[in-house]
Scaffold this active site. Structure first.
Site, short mmCIF file in Angstrom:
data_model
loop_
_atom_site.label_atom_id
_atom_site.label_comp_id
_atom_site.label_asym_id
_atom_site.label_seq_id
_atom_site.Cartn_x
_atom_site.Cartn_y
_atom_site.Cartn_z
CB ALA A 187 -0.93 0.00 1.21
N GLY A 218 5.46 -0.24 -3.71
CA GLY A 218 4.72 -1.51 -3.66
C GLY A 218 3.37 -1.39 -4.36
CE LYS A 256 2.77 -1.01 12.71
NZ LYS A 256 4.09 -0.71 13.31
CB THR A 291 17.87 1.50 -0.51
OG1 THR A 291 18.37 2.80 -0.81
CG2 THR A 291 18.34 1.13 0.89
CE1 TYR A 311 14.99 2.98 4.31
CE2 TYR A 311 16.69 4.25 3.18
CZ TYR A 311 15.64 3.35 3.14
OH TYR A 311 15.25 2.81 1.93
CG ASN A 326 12.07 4.31 -6.96
OD1 ASN A 326 11.26 3.43 -7.17
ND2 ASN A 326 13.38 4.08 -7.02
NE ARG A 348 18.10 13.67 4.98
CZ ARG A 348 17.59 13.02 3.92
NH1 ARG A 348 18.36 12.28 3.16
NH2 ARG A 348 16.31 13.13 3.63
#
Ligand code: NAD
Ligand code: DAU
Length: 332
Positions: free
Chosen positions: A9, A13, A38, A125, A149, A179, A272
């Site tokens: 979702a 995906g 989830k 990734t 991550y 992406n 960042r």
């Protein structure tokens, strides 16, 4: 054929599942799909067809091994997308990243192994390799992740390797670059800047905007995943790059043009933490072994993406409302 898709979702995906159900993958015409998701802030049931006789949707957590063990029997393959995916969130709070990305991946592999699922693709990734000033990473390059991550994804990749080496599980790993495309959560650079500019808000560019990413349309990424599912070798890793390297300043420039704004709309904000300077993949392996070629030119893909966000404000406004601490305070 019956495929179990985790995280179906989310942005990538759901693109994969929509394409599959539209019979966009020749090897999977007529296949049935089970999505387990989830529905975190990043997942949206509405990203998938409301009622398709070939789709079963299960609202569930990949950290729930019992659930996965109930679901996996009867499936021919698993494509594992489910993850916490946003680098900035992992800097604020890493625990959920380790739980889902490492623990959840181990559960998916374990359930597949115990149910005798014939084929697994683990979607990873390029960030697992770290940052590279010059040249490009091959699949043999060392894993030197910098953010929580990226470290959690690297952990998942190593677990996938171990399930192949130890148990002979037929799993391949893909490592893709950045992406873009429709249905991407508006927390990520391109949709964040588009949706901010559509609302007349300033856009927050980190540091000098000199960081470089390699941009690939989500449709090309999903096509590559399908090629790996069909023909990738067990235990192997496949880089999936787009070859379209751009600095964040260049991306910003393009988006300002598309949305009729200028540099007065850009706010330079604090960089960042541990910001990776550049990602670049050598993708000869997937090209030579599996015949992969990206098909969406960046200029066209970006223009279509801008149009999609312009045409779908209800979708991204709902995504903004569902996400805690969003939009980030600094952008308002
Ligand atoms: P996303 O954040 O848009 O979607 C993630 C999906 O996973 C959501 O639907 C979410 O609800 C679901 N999810 C999260 N935790 C879960 C859990 N514990 N159990 C079940 N479902 C859960 O992410 P995305 O951008 O679509 O990325 C998908 C995959 O591709 C991730 O594994 C990511 O690491 C990888 N990837 C992303 C990019 C990119 O540029 N976005 C590039 C390369 C690889
Ligand atoms: O490389 C693949 C990865 O690409 C995926 O694994 C991740 O799931 C995906 O989120 C993406 O990670 P990045 O950190 O590269 O993407 P993001 O869109 O967050 O940021 C892209 C670049 O833009 C990065 O250099 C940071 C910068 N940026 C981002 C945001 C959100 C800004 O300058 N301002 C912003 O507000």
């Amino acid at each position: 054929m019956r495929i179990l898709v985790t995280g179906g979702a989310g942005f990538i995906g759901s693109h994969y599942v929509r394409t599959l159900l539209a019979d966009g993958y020749p090897g999977l015409r007529g296949a049935r799909v089970t999505v387990v998701d989830k529905l975190t802030y990043a997942g949206n049931r509405e990203n998938l067809p409301a009622a398709d006789p070939r789709l079963d949707f299960v609202h569930g957590d990949v950290c729930d091994l019992d659930l996965l063990r109930q679901l996996t029997p009867g499936h021919d393959a698993v494509v594992h997308f489910a993850a916490e995916s946003h680098v900035d969130r992992s800097l604020e709070s890493a625990a959920e990243f380790v739980r889902t990305n490492v623990g959840g991946t181990q559960n998916v592999l374990e359930a597949a192994l115990r149910s005798g699922v014939e084929r697994v693709v683990h979607v990873s990734t390029d960030e697992v390799y770290g940052s590279i000033d010059r040249g490009s990473w091959t699949e043999e390059s060392p894993l030197l992740p910098n953010s929580p991550y990226a470290a959690s994804k690297a952990g998942a990749d190593l677990i996938a390797r171990a399930y192949f080496r130890t148990h002979g599980l037929n799993v391949s790993t893909t490592r893709c670059s950045n992406n873009y495309g429709p249905y991407q959560h508006p927390e990520k650079l391109i949709p964040l800047f588009i949706t901010h500019l559509l609302q007349g808000w300033p856009v927050p560019l980190y540091g000098e905007g000199a960081n470089i990413r390699e941009w690939l349309h989500v449709d090309d990424h999903c096509r590559a995943i399908q090629l790996v599912l069909d023909g990738g070798r067990a235990g192997e890793v496949y880089n999936v790059g787009g070859g379209d390297e751009r600095t964040n300043r260049q991306i910003t420039e393009r988006l300002l043009e598309h949305l009729g704004a200028d540099w007065s709309a850009v706010r330079h904000v604090a960089d960042r933490k541990g910001h990776d300077l550049r990602y670049s993949l050598d993708e000869r392996k997937i090209r030579e072994e599996l015949g992969y070629r990206p098909q969406v030119p960046f200029a066209r893909g970006l223009a279509d993406t801008v149009d999609w966000y312009r045409d779908n404000p209800a979708w991204w406004k709902a995504a903004e409302r569902n996400a805690a601490n969003f939009p980030p305070d600094r952008a308002n």
